[in-house]
Design a protein around this motif. Structure first.
Motif, PDB file in Angstrom:
ATOM      1  N   ILE A  21       0.839  -1.204   0.000  1.00  0.00           N
ATOM      2  CA  ILE A  21       0.000   0.000   0.000  1.00  0.00           C
ATOM      3  C   ILE A  21       0.873   1.253   0.000  1.00  0.00           C
ATOM      4  CG2 ILE A  21      -1.890   1.195   1.160  1.00  0.00           C
ATOM      5  CD1 ILE A  21      -2.482  -1.492   2.601  1.00  0.00           C
ATOM      6  N   ALA A  22       1.945   1.229   0.787  1.00  0.00           N
ATOM      7  CA  ALA A  22       2.834   2.388   0.879  1.00  0.00           C
ATOM      8  C   ALA A  22       3.487   2.714  -0.455  1.00  0.00           C
ATOM      9  CB  ALA A  22       3.912   2.137   1.940  1.00  0.00           C
ATOM     10  N   LEU A  23       3.709   1.696  -1.286  1.00  0.00           N
ATOM     11  CA  LEU A  23       4.288   1.945  -2.606  1.00  0.00           C
ATOM     12  C   LEU A  23       3.401   2.880  -3.429  1.00  0.00           C
ATOM     13  CD1 LEU A  23       5.588  -1.618  -3.560  1.00  0.00           C
ATOM     14  CD2 LEU A  23       6.981   0.410  -3.143  1.00  0.00           C
ATOM     15  N   GLY A  24       2.083   2.691  -3.324  1.00  0.00           N
ATOM     16  CA  GLY A  24       1.165   3.570  -4.037  1.00  0.00           C
ATOM     17  C   GLY A  24       1.244   4.997  -3.536  1.00  0.00           C
ATOM     18  N   TYR A  25       1.309   5.156  -2.205  1.00  0.00           N
ATOM     19  CA  TYR A  25       1.453   6.494  -1.628  1.00  0.00           C
ATOM     20  C   TYR A  25       2.722   7.172  -2.134  1.00  0.00           C
ATOM     21  CZ  TYR A  25      -2.171   6.612   2.014  1.00  0.00           C
ATOM     22  OH  TYR A  25      -3.355   6.682   2.690  1.00  0.00           O
ATOM     23  N   THR A  26       3.814   6.444  -2.063  1.00  0.00           N
ATOM     24  CA  THR A  26       5.110   7.058  -2.351  1.00  0.00           C
ATOM     25  C   THR A  26       5.285   7.339  -3.834  1.00  0.00           C
ATOM     26  OG1 THR A  26       7.379   6.973  -1.492  1.00  0.00           O
ATOM     27  CG2 THR A  26       6.647   5.066  -2.764  1.00  0.00           C
ATOM     28  N   ALA A 231      -0.088   2.548   6.200  1.00  0.00           N
ATOM     29  CA  ALA A 231       0.781   2.594   5.023  1.00  0.00           C
ATOM     30  C   ALA A 231       1.390   3.978   4.841  1.00  0.00           C
ATOM     31  CB  ALA A 231      -0.016   2.199   3.778  1.00  0.00           C
ATOM     32  N   PHE A 232       0.614   5.020   5.134  1.00  0.00           N
ATOM     33  CA  PHE A 232       1.144   6.383   5.048  1.00  0.00           C
ATOM     34  C   PHE A 232       2.282   6.577   6.044  1.00  0.00           C
ATOM     35  CE2 PHE A 232       0.845  10.774   6.787  1.00  0.00           C
ATOM     36  CZ  PHE A 232       1.411  11.431   5.704  1.00  0.00           C
ATOM     37  N   VAL A 233       2.085   6.084   7.259  1.00  0.00           N
ATOM     38  CA  VAL A 233       3.147   6.151   8.269  1.00  0.00           C
ATOM     39  C   VAL A 233       4.382   5.389   7.792  1.00  0.00           C
ATOM     40  CG1 VAL A 233       3.806   5.445  10.610  1.00  0.00           C
ATOM     41  CG2 VAL A 233       1.576   6.496  10.209  1.00  0.00           C
ATOM     42  N   ALA A 234       4.155   4.227   7.173  1.00  0.00           N
ATOM     43  CA  ALA A 234       5.266   3.431   6.652  1.00  0.00           C
ATOM     44  C   ALA A 234       6.033   4.194   5.574  1.00  0.00           C
ATOM     45  CB  ALA A 234       4.750   2.110   6.091  1.00  0.00           C
ATOM     46  N   ALA A 235       5.283   4.856   4.669  1.00  0.00           N
ATOM     47  CA  ALA A 235       5.925   5.624   3.597  1.00  0.00           C
ATOM     48  C   ALA A 235       6.746   6.775   4.153  1.00  0.00           C
ATOM     49  CB  ALA A 235       4.865   6.144   2.628  1.00  0.00           C
ATOM     50  N   VAL A 236       6.201   7.481   5.151  1.00  0.00           N
ATOM     51  CA  VAL A 236       6.930   8.603   5.763  1.00  0.00           C
ATOM     52  C   VAL A 236       8.141   8.097   6.531  1.00  0.00           C
ATOM     53  CG1 VAL A 236       6.764  10.468   7.454  1.00  0.00           C
ATOM     54  CG2 VAL A 236       4.872  10.045   5.883  1.00  0.00           C
ATOM     55  N   GLY A 241       8.447   9.057  -1.180  1.00  0.00           N
ATOM     56  CA  GLY A 241       9.049   9.334  -2.475  1.00  0.00           C
ATOM     57  C   GLY A 241      10.093   8.304  -2.856  1.00  0.00           C
ATOM     58  N   SER A 242      10.480   7.448  -1.897  1.00  0.00           N
ATOM     59  CA  SER A 242      11.490   6.415  -2.139  1.00  0.00           C
ATOM     60  C   SER A 242      10.827   5.044  -2.126  1.00  0.00           C
ATOM     61  CB  SER A 242      12.579   6.471  -1.051  1.00  0.00           C
ATOM     62  OG  SER A 242      13.374   5.306  -1.061  1.00  0.00           O
ATOM     63  N   LEU A 243      10.933   4.300  -3.228  1.00  0.00           N
ATOM     64  CA  LEU A 243      10.334   2.959  -3.290  1.00  0.00           C
ATOM     65  C   LEU A 243      10.982   2.001  -2.286  1.00  0.00           C
ATOM     66  CD1 LEU A 243       9.787   2.436  -7.128  1.00  0.00           C
ATOM     67  CD2 LEU A 243       8.149   3.209  -5.409  1.00  0.00           C
ATOM     68  N   PRO A 244      12.316   1.925  -2.211  1.00  0.00           N
ATOM     69  CA  PRO A 244      12.912   1.071  -1.173  1.00  0.00           C
ATOM     70  C   PRO A 244      12.521   1.519   0.232  1.00  0.00           C
ATOM     71  CG  PRO A 244      14.550   1.658  -2.832  1.00  0.00           C
ATOM     72  CD  PRO A 244      13.352   2.505  -3.098  1.00  0.00           C
ATOM     73  N   GLY A 245      12.355   2.832   0.414  1.00  0.00           N
ATOM     74  CA  GLY A 245      11.936   3.347   1.709  1.00  0.00           C
ATOM     75  C   GLY A 245      10.550   2.874   2.085  1.00  0.00           C
ATOM     76  N   ALA A 246       9.639   2.841   1.103  1.00  0.00           N
ATOM     77  CA  ALA A 246       8.285   2.354   1.361  1.00  0.00           C
ATOM     78  C   ALA A 246       8.313   0.887   1.771  1.00  0.00           C
ATOM     79  CB  ALA A 246       7.412   2.547   0.120  1.00  0.00           C
ATOM     80  N   ILE A 288      14.001   7.323   6.799  1.00  0.00           N
ATOM     81  CA  ILE A 288      15.216   6.499   6.847  1.00  0.00           C
ATOM     82  C   ILE A 288      16.001   6.568   5.544  1.00  0.00           C
ATOM     83  CG2 ILE A 288      16.093   4.149   7.145  1.00  0.00           C
ATOM     84  CD1 ILE A 288      13.622   3.563   8.867  1.00  0.00           C
ATOM     85  N   LEU A 289      15.324   6.403   4.408  1.00  0.00           N
ATOM     86  CA  LEU A 289      16.002   6.405   3.109  1.00  0.00           C
ATOM     87  C   LEU A 289      15.683   7.659   2.296  1.00  0.00           C
ATOM     88  CD1 LEU A 289      15.619   2.680   1.965  1.00  0.00           C
ATOM     89  CD2 LEU A 289      17.495   3.751   3.216  1.00  0.00           C
ATOM     90  N   GLY A 290      14.999   8.610   2.904  1.00  0.00           N
ATOM     91  CA  GLY A 290      14.669   9.847   2.185  1.00  0.00           C
ATOM     92  C   GLY A 290      15.862  10.764   2.062  1.00  0.00           C
ATOM     93  N   LYS A 291      15.770  11.685   1.116  1.00  0.00           N
ATOM     94  CA  LYS A 291      16.843  12.651   0.904  1.00  0.00           C
ATOM     95  C   LYS A 291      16.388  14.041   1.316  1.00  0.00           C
ATOM     96  CE  LYS A 291      18.771  10.142  -3.063  1.00  0.00           C
ATOM     97  NZ  LYS A 291      19.103  10.230  -4.519  1.00  0.00           N
ATOM     98  N   ASN A 292      17.230  14.696   2.092  1.00  0.00           N
ATOM     99  CA  ASN A 292      16.932  16.067   2.484  1.00  0.00           C
ATOM    100  C   ASN A 292      17.199  16.974   1.280  1.00  0.00           C
ATOM    101  OD1 ASN A 292      16.258  15.731   5.297  1.00  0.00           O
ATOM    102  ND2 ASN A 292      18.414  15.256   5.641  1.00  0.00           N
ATOM    103  N   VAL A 293      16.170  17.722   0.889  1.00  0.00           N
ATOM    104  CA  VAL A 293      16.283  18.617  -0.255  1.00  0.00           C
ATOM    105  C   VAL A 293      16.102  20.041   0.214  1.00  0.00           C
ATOM    106  CG1 VAL A 293      15.332  19.239  -2.505  1.00  0.00           C
ATOM    107  CG2 VAL A 293      15.362  16.848  -1.791  1.00  0.00           C
ATOM    108  N   GLY A 294      17.053  20.880  -0.060  1.00  0.00           N
ATOM    109  CA  GLY A 294      16.967  22.278   0.329  1.00  0.00           C
ATOM    110  C   GLY A 294      15.935  23.014  -0.483  1.00  0.00           C
ATOM    111  N   GLU A 295      15.245  23.958   0.134  1.00  0.00           N
ATOM    112  CA  GLU A 295      14.251  24.756  -0.564  1.00  0.00           C
ATOM    113  C   GLU A 295      14.801  26.125  -0.861  1.00  0.00           C
ATOM    114  OE1 GLU A 295      10.664  24.928   1.613  1.00  0.00           O
ATOM    115  OE2 GLU A 295      10.312  22.762   1.561  1.00  0.00           O
TER     116      GLU A 295
END
Length: 297
Positions: A21-26, A231-236, A241-246, A288-295
C-alpha cells in the motif's frame, strides 16, 4: 524462541501488506508531491471487487485468487478516474493545500458512494476464504496465506523497482518527479505519466486487498482508512518518495506492531508505531532512506 519466530513471521506478513500500500502512496507523492489520502479507499474498492468476483471464478472452475485480475483492473480504472476528474483540475487551478483537501474529500466520497450501493451497504461482508492451508516447521505454524503474501509482495516490490529504473515509462516517471517543466521540454507527456502512475498505484492496492482478506476475511467500506494510515506512516518512516523506503517502512511497521501485540499489549501497538515514527523523524526528517532537499527562498 518459537514465540519470537512466530511474531517475526506475523510482522513480515503485516509489513508486506503495508509495504504494498505504501508503494502507491510514495509513487504518487514522488511524482506530484500529493499525499493521496484516497489511496486507502482503493483497497476497499479492491476488497469489494474480490468479494463479488471470487465466487464467479470458483463457479468457472478456476482458482479464486485469479479474481485479483479484475480487481486490479477495477482499482486501476478508479485510480485513474480520481486523478482525471478530481486531482488534475485542482493541480491546474489550486495549490498544495487545495489538493490535500481534495484528497481527503475523495476518500469520504468513495466510502459514502460504496455505502450507497445496495449490494454493498454499511454492513461488513465476509468473502470466500483463500489460502487456508497451514504448515508447521520446527514447532512454528506458518499459514499458506503468510507465505504467499511475503513472496508475492517481495516479487512485486523488486519488479516495480526495476520497472521504474529500466522501462521507458519508469524513466518518464522519474523525470517528471525530478522536474515537470524539463520533462515537458524533453517531449514527455506529463499528464499521461501521472495518470499511469495513479493506475499502477491503485492496482497495487488491489493486490494488497487480496493479501489482506486472505488473512482477515472481512471487507467493509472503511477498511481502507486504517490500512491507509498505517501505510502512510510506513511511507513517511521509510522516506516518502522512495520505493525502497516504502518497502522498509512497511516491514518495520508490521514488525513493530506484531512485537507490541506479542510482548506488551495489543492496545499499545499503535502507540509504539507512532513513537518510533516521531523519533526517526526527529533524527532524520526525510525518513530512513529519504533525501533532504533544500528549498529555495
Amino acid at each position: 524462541m518459537i514465540t519470537f519466530i512466530q511474531f517475526l513471521i506475523t510482522g513480515l506478513r503485516l509489513g508486506s501488506v503495508y509495504a504494498l500500500i505504501a508503494l502507491g502512496y510514495t509513487m504518487v507523492y514522488g511524482i506530484i508531491k500529493l499525499i493521496n489520502f484516497a489511496h486507502g479507499d482503493f483497497i476497499m474498492v479492491g476488497g469489494y471487487t474480490l468479494f463479488f468476483t471470487i465466487p464467479v471464478m470458483l463457479n468457472l472452475g478456476v482458482p479464486g485468487w485469479l479474481a485479483v485480475v479484475p480487481a486490479v483492473v477495477v482499482c486501476a480504472c478508479v485510480g485513474m478516474l480520481v486523478e482525471l476528474l478530481a486531482y488534475r483540475p485542482v493541480r491546474k487551478k489550486g495549490n498544495n493545500l487545495t489538493a490535500l483537501i481534495t484528497a481527503i474529500a475523495m476518500s469520504f466520497v468513495l466510502e459514502n458512494l460504496a455505502q450507497a450501493i445496495p449490494a454493498i451497504g454499511p454492513d461488513p461482508k465476509v468473502p470466500y476464504t483463500l489460502f487456508t492451508d497451514t504448515v508447521s516447521i520446527a514447532g512454528v505454524s506458518i499459514s499458506s496465506a503468510t507465505i504467499i503474501t511475503v513472496v508475492v509482495s517481495a516479487i512485486i516490490m523488486v519488479a516495480l523497482y526495476f520497472f521504474t529504473q529500466k522501462s521507458r515509462i519508469g524513466c518518464a516517471m522519474r523525470c517528471v518527479a525530478e522536474d515537470k517543466e524539463a520533462a515537458t521540454l524533453m517531449g514527455i507527456n506529463v499528464n499521461h505519466t501521472i495518470i499511469v502512475t495513479f493506475g499502477i498505484g491503485a492496482g497495487l492496492a488491489a493486490v494488497a486487498a487480496l493479501m489482506y482478506i486472505a488473512q482477515y476475511p472481512k471487507v467493509f467500506t472503511t477498511m481502507g482508512a486504517t490500512l491507509g494510515i498505517y501505510a502512510f506512516v510506513a511511507a513517511v518512516l521509510g522516506g516518502i518518495g522512495s520505493l525502497p523506503g516504502a518497502m522498509l517502512g512497511g516491514l518495520a511497521i508490521g514488525i513493530v506492531q506484531s512485537g507490541a501485540n506479542t510482548y506488551i499489549s495489543s492496545s499499545m501497538s499503535d502507540t509504539f508505531v507512532y513513537l518510533i515514527l516521531i523519533v526517526v523523524l526527529m533524527i532524520r526528517p526525510a525518513g530512513i532512506l529519504g533525501k533532504n532537499v533544500g528549498e529555495k527562498v
